[in-house]
Design a protein around this motif. Sequence first.
Motif, PDB file in Angstrom:
ATOM      1  N   LEU A 293     -19.341  41.538 -22.086  1.00 37.27           N
ATOM      2  CA  LEU A 293     -19.376  40.094 -21.863  1.00 37.27           C
ATOM      3  C   LEU A 293     -17.982  39.502 -21.718  1.00 37.27           C
ATOM      4  O   LEU A 293     -17.822  38.438 -21.104  1.00 37.27           O
ATOM      5  CB  LEU A 293     -20.121  39.409 -23.011  1.00 37.27           C
ATOM      6  CG  LEU A 293     -21.626  39.691 -23.080  1.00 37.27           C
ATOM      7  CD1 LEU A 293     -22.225  39.092 -24.353  1.00 37.27           C
ATOM      8  CD2 LEU A 293     -22.346  39.163 -21.850  1.00 37.27           C
ATOM      9  N   SER A 294     -16.974  40.176 -22.253  1.00 39.69           N
ATOM     10  CA  SER A 294     -15.613  39.672 -22.102  1.00 39.69           C
ATOM     11  C   SER A 294     -15.174  39.685 -20.639  1.00 39.69           C
ATOM     12  O   SER A 294     -14.323  38.893 -20.227  1.00 39.69           O
ATOM     13  CB  SER A 294     -14.641  40.518 -22.939  1.00 39.69           C
ATOM     14  OG  SER A 294     -14.531  41.844 -22.413  1.00 39.69           O
ATOM     15  N   ALA A 295     -15.764  40.562 -19.854  1.00 40.00           N
ATOM     16  CA  ALA A 295     -15.435  40.651 -18.427  1.00 40.00           C
ATOM     17  C   ALA A 295     -16.519  40.044 -17.542  1.00 40.00           C
ATOM     18  O   ALA A 295     -16.221  39.499 -16.477  1.00 40.00           O
ATOM     19  CB  ALA A 295     -15.206  42.111 -18.028  1.00 40.00           C
ATOM     20  N   TYR A 296     -17.769  40.149 -17.977  1.00 35.66           N
ATOM     21  CA  TYR A 296     -18.916  39.687 -17.183  1.00 35.66           C
ATOM     22  C   TYR A 296     -19.796  38.818 -18.081  1.00 35.66           C
ATOM     23  O   TYR A 296     -20.764  39.304 -18.681  1.00 35.66           O
ATOM     24  CB  TYR A 296     -19.704  40.874 -16.639  1.00 35.66           C
ATOM     25  CG  TYR A 296     -18.846  41.931 -15.975  1.00 35.66           C
ATOM     26  CD1 TYR A 296     -18.196  41.674 -14.765  1.00 35.66           C
ATOM     27  CD2 TYR A 296     -18.669  43.186 -16.561  1.00 35.66           C
ATOM     28  CE1 TYR A 296     -17.408  42.640 -14.158  1.00 35.66           C
ATOM     29  CE2 TYR A 296     -17.891  44.156 -15.959  1.00 35.66           C
ATOM     30  CZ  TYR A 296     -17.259  43.881 -14.765  1.00 35.66           C
ATOM     31  OH  TYR A 296     -16.481  44.836 -14.168  1.00 35.66           O
ATOM     32  N   PRO A 297     -19.510  37.517 -18.181  1.00 36.84           N
ATOM     33  CA  PRO A 297     -20.117  36.657 -19.205  1.00 36.84           C
ATOM     34  C   PRO A 297     -21.635  36.512 -19.155  1.00 36.84           C
ATOM     35  O   PRO A 297     -22.245  36.163 -20.163  1.00 36.84           O
ATOM     36  CB  PRO A 297     -19.434  35.301 -18.963  1.00 36.84           C
ATOM     37  CG  PRO A 297     -18.162  35.626 -18.276  1.00 36.84           C
ATOM     38  CD  PRO A 297     -18.457  36.818 -17.432  1.00 36.84           C
ATOM     39  N   THR A 298     -22.255  36.771 -18.000  1.00 35.71           N
ATOM     40  CA  THR A 298     -23.712  36.603 -17.914  1.00 35.71           C
ATOM     41  C   THR A 298     -24.435  37.912 -17.577  1.00 35.71           C
ATOM     42  O   THR A 298     -25.609  37.887 -17.229  1.00 35.71           O
ATOM     43  CB  THR A 298     -24.080  35.539 -16.860  1.00 35.71           C
ATOM     44  OG1 THR A 298     -23.609  35.967 -15.567  1.00 35.71           O
ATOM     45  CG2 THR A 298     -23.467  34.191 -17.201  1.00 35.71           C
ATOM     46  N   LEU A 299     -23.741  39.032 -17.674  1.00 42.37           N
ATOM     47  CA  LEU A 299     -24.364  40.295 -17.275  1.00 42.37           C
ATOM     48  C   LEU A 299     -25.424  40.762 -18.266  1.00 42.37           C
ATOM     49  O   LEU A 299     -26.411  41.374 -17.873  1.00 42.37           O
ATOM     50  CB  LEU A 299     -23.296  41.385 -17.120  1.00 42.37           C
ATOM     51  CG  LEU A 299     -23.786  42.752 -16.656  1.00 42.37           C
ATOM     52  CD1 LEU A 299     -24.487  42.659 -15.290  1.00 42.37           C
ATOM     53  CD2 LEU A 299     -22.631  43.748 -16.578  1.00 42.37           C
ATOM     54  N   MET A 300     -25.228  40.474 -19.547  1.00 41.66           N
ATOM     55  CA  MET A 300     -26.115  41.018 -20.577  1.00 41.66           C
ATOM     56  C   MET A 300     -27.095  39.972 -21.108  1.00 41.66           C
ATOM     57  O   MET A 300     -26.709  38.855 -21.459  1.00 41.66           O
ATOM     58  CB  MET A 300     -25.292  41.567 -21.750  1.00 41.66           C
ATOM     59  CG  MET A 300     -24.267  42.613 -21.370  1.00 41.66           C
ATOM     60  SD  MET A 300     -24.972  44.095 -20.598  1.00 41.66           S
ATOM     61  CE  MET A 300     -25.984  44.760 -21.939  1.00 41.66           C
TER      62      MET A 300
ATOM     63  N   GLN B 275     -30.238  47.181  -4.929  1.00 46.42           N
ATOM     64  CA  GLN B 275     -28.829  46.859  -4.732  1.00 46.42           C
ATOM     65  C   GLN B 275     -28.292  46.026  -5.893  1.00 46.42           C
ATOM     66  O   GLN B 275     -27.174  46.242  -6.362  1.00 46.42           O
ATOM     67  CB  GLN B 275     -28.624  46.099  -3.422  1.00 46.42           C
ATOM     68  CG  GLN B 275     -28.973  46.896  -2.191  1.00 46.42           C
ATOM     69  CD  GLN B 275     -30.415  46.677  -1.745  1.00 46.42           C
ATOM     70  OE1 GLN B 275     -31.264  46.273  -2.538  1.00 46.42           O
ATOM     71  NE2 GLN B 275     -30.675  46.955  -0.478  1.00 46.42           N
ATOM     72  N   GLU B 276     -29.088  45.059  -6.352  1.00 48.82           N
ATOM     73  CA  GLU B 276     -28.677  44.243  -7.491  1.00 48.82           C
ATOM     74  C   GLU B 276     -28.518  45.099  -8.741  1.00 48.82           C
ATOM     75  O   GLU B 276     -27.597  44.897  -9.545  1.00 48.82           O
ATOM     76  CB  GLU B 276     -29.699  43.129  -7.722  1.00 48.82           C
ATOM     77  CG  GLU B 276     -29.715  42.088  -6.619  1.00 48.82           C
ATOM     78  CD  GLU B 276     -30.940  41.193  -6.641  1.00 48.82           C
ATOM     79  OE1 GLU B 276     -30.909  40.136  -5.969  1.00 48.82           O
ATOM     80  OE2 GLU B 276     -31.941  41.539  -7.308  1.00 48.82           O
ATOM     81  N   ALA B 277     -29.426  46.059  -8.907  1.00 46.16           N
ATOM     82  CA  ALA B 277     -29.331  46.968 -10.050  1.00 46.16           C
ATOM     83  C   ALA B 277     -28.083  47.839  -9.944  1.00 46.16           C
ATOM     84  O   ALA B 277     -27.416  48.118 -10.954  1.00 46.16           O
ATOM     85  CB  ALA B 277     -30.585  47.834 -10.128  1.00 46.16           C
ATOM     86  N   GLU B 278     -27.749  48.265  -8.733  1.00 48.55           N
ATOM     87  CA  GLU B 278     -26.573  49.117  -8.555  1.00 48.55           C
ATOM     88  C   GLU B 278     -25.281  48.371  -8.893  1.00 48.55           C
ATOM     89  O   GLU B 278     -24.396  48.922  -9.564  1.00 48.55           O
ATOM     90  CB  GLU B 278     -26.500  49.644  -7.122  1.00 48.55           C
ATOM     91  CG  GLU B 278     -25.282  50.527  -6.895  1.00 48.55           C
ATOM     92  CD  GLU B 278     -25.179  51.075  -5.477  1.00 48.55           C
ATOM     93  OE1 GLU B 278     -24.142  51.701  -5.180  1.00 48.55           O
ATOM     94  OE2 GLU B 278     -26.110  50.863  -4.684  1.00 48.55           O
ATOM     95  N   VAL B 279     -25.155  47.129  -8.451  1.00 47.96           N
ATOM     96  CA  VAL B 279     -23.956  46.350  -8.772  1.00 47.96           C
ATOM     97  C   VAL B 279     -23.807  46.225 -10.285  1.00 47.96           C
ATOM     98  O   VAL B 279     -22.720  46.373 -10.845  1.00 47.96           O
ATOM     99  CB  VAL B 279     -24.018  44.956  -8.111  1.00 47.96           C
ATOM    100  CG1 VAL B 279     -22.856  44.083  -8.574  1.00 47.96           C
ATOM    101  CG2 VAL B 279     -24.000  45.086  -6.591  1.00 47.96           C
TER     102      VAL B 279
ATOM    103  N   ASP C 183     -18.062  39.102  -8.873  1.00 46.04           N
ATOM    104  CA  ASP C 183     -17.210  39.018  -7.678  1.00 46.04           C
ATOM    105  C   ASP C 183     -17.976  38.498  -6.467  1.00 46.04           C
ATOM    106  O   ASP C 183     -17.871  39.026  -5.351  1.00 46.04           O
ATOM    107  CB  ASP C 183     -16.608  40.392  -7.365  1.00 46.04           C
ATOM    108  CG  ASP C 183     -15.686  40.892  -8.472  1.00 46.04           C
ATOM    109  OD1 ASP C 183     -15.063  40.046  -9.141  1.00 46.04           O
ATOM    110  OD2 ASP C 183     -15.613  42.127  -8.668  1.00 46.04           O
ATOM    111  N   GLY C 184     -18.773  37.461  -6.693  1.00 46.22           N
ATOM    112  CA  GLY C 184     -19.512  36.840  -5.603  1.00 46.22           C
ATOM    113  C   GLY C 184     -20.788  37.551  -5.202  1.00 46.22           C
ATOM    114  O   GLY C 184     -21.507  37.081  -4.322  1.00 46.22           O
ATOM    115  N   GLN C 185     -21.099  38.677  -5.834  1.00 50.47           N
ATOM    116  CA  GLN C 185     -22.319  39.427  -5.532  1.00 50.47           C
ATOM    117  C   GLN C 185     -23.382  39.164  -6.591  1.00 50.47           C
ATOM    118  O   GLN C 185     -23.102  39.230  -7.793  1.00 50.47           O
ATOM    119  CB  GLN C 185     -22.038  40.932  -5.497  1.00 50.47           C
ATOM    120  CG  GLN C 185     -21.275  41.417  -4.288  1.00 50.47           C
ATOM    121  CD  GLN C 185     -21.159  42.934  -4.310  1.00 50.47           C
ATOM    122  OE1 GLN C 185     -20.447  43.516  -5.117  1.00 50.47           O
ATOM    123  NE2 GLN C 185     -21.876  43.583  -3.412  1.00 50.47           N
TER     124      GLN C 185
END
Length: 382
Positions: A324-331, A362-366, A286-288
């Motif tokens: 990954l279905s919701a956040y494609p680059t999170l993992m 902060q990045e870890a918290e998001v 979401d832009g963060q």
Amino acid sequence: MKRKKAWIPMWCIPCLMMAGGLLAADRLGGGGTLEQWMQQLAGNSGFVQAALSSEIGAPGWESVSEHAPQAVGVSEIVAAQALPENMTDGESCDTDASAVRVSESLFALPDNVQKAVETAQAPTQTADGAPVKQLTITGQKGGYPGQDGVYLSNDSGLSYDLGDMLASPLKITKNASAEQPTVMILHTHASEAYVDQHGGRSEDPAHNVVYIGDVLTQVLQEQGIGVVHCREIIDAPSYNKSYSRAMDIIEQQQKKTPSLKVIIDLHRDSMITSSGMEYKVVSEIDGQTCAQLMFVMGTNAGGKKHPNWKSNLNFAVNLQKNILSAYPTLMRPINLRKQRFNEQATTGSMILECGTSGNTIQEAEVAIRAFGKKLAEQLTQE
């Protein structure tokens, strides 16, 4: 099973040729010029990407972008705290069992922690002055084996059927009442901290991975999932045998709370080159900007008893697919290892790496908030 022949990826050859040339220059007395070359190479993201990948045996990293570092005055560069290859998780515990603090599921966010997060800045170098660059590691490039968007880095030497795991997911559901906790969160290396802390370490729960565990606890409890969060600084005063001490805590909590199904050992990773360059792993929600996450899954390849390691991997694989279905680059790709890392405790046990020492808290918290929502979703599926 026949062993595959060793081979050197094409992208490693320029690195090896460059290393040979630098060594020759040094032998011929070009020390001053060599030092200048090395400083330039340390700032070249492509060279570092290939060199690090060659060193750790990873197929490669992609999406390299960099900060413009400020003036660097490095007084001390702390080596990366990798999970040790010779870790013996079967050693007897060196902690008095009666002295171990086992937490209750009741949770309240400490006031000083919230203040720390709201006022912290996102630096372009570490607290020790080392420059920071960023990477996004998804596994889509570089030859990671995978299926349906789920990629693995297999350092265990064992085989598994990823397709079968995706087709037949292990279902773990939350307990009907939050008074019967489903999830336990602990931190074998609780002093692991982020970019604003000297050496990437802190025993202050407001500034280390314990805070990230606090946030995950809050997110899960808001979804009606009972959580036990152990805020013990397990790796202090001694880093040695921290896994043994962590297992002692887990076993005590299981006796007290037999309803536990998912045990998350929450860490943060570290990527530091020999020149002192630190790398952070990033995604965007979401832009963060947020940290990337990685599952480290254990096996019995190291000789320790872990008969259900494929069940643990199954749960992690399908949770990763859901995330990954919701956040494609999170993992990042799942890291499958020889050690078991106390994951024999339950089939829902895992190590979760939240960012690196180059990321901000902060990045870890998001990132952990997004993870918590998808974990809660997974645990409430019928």
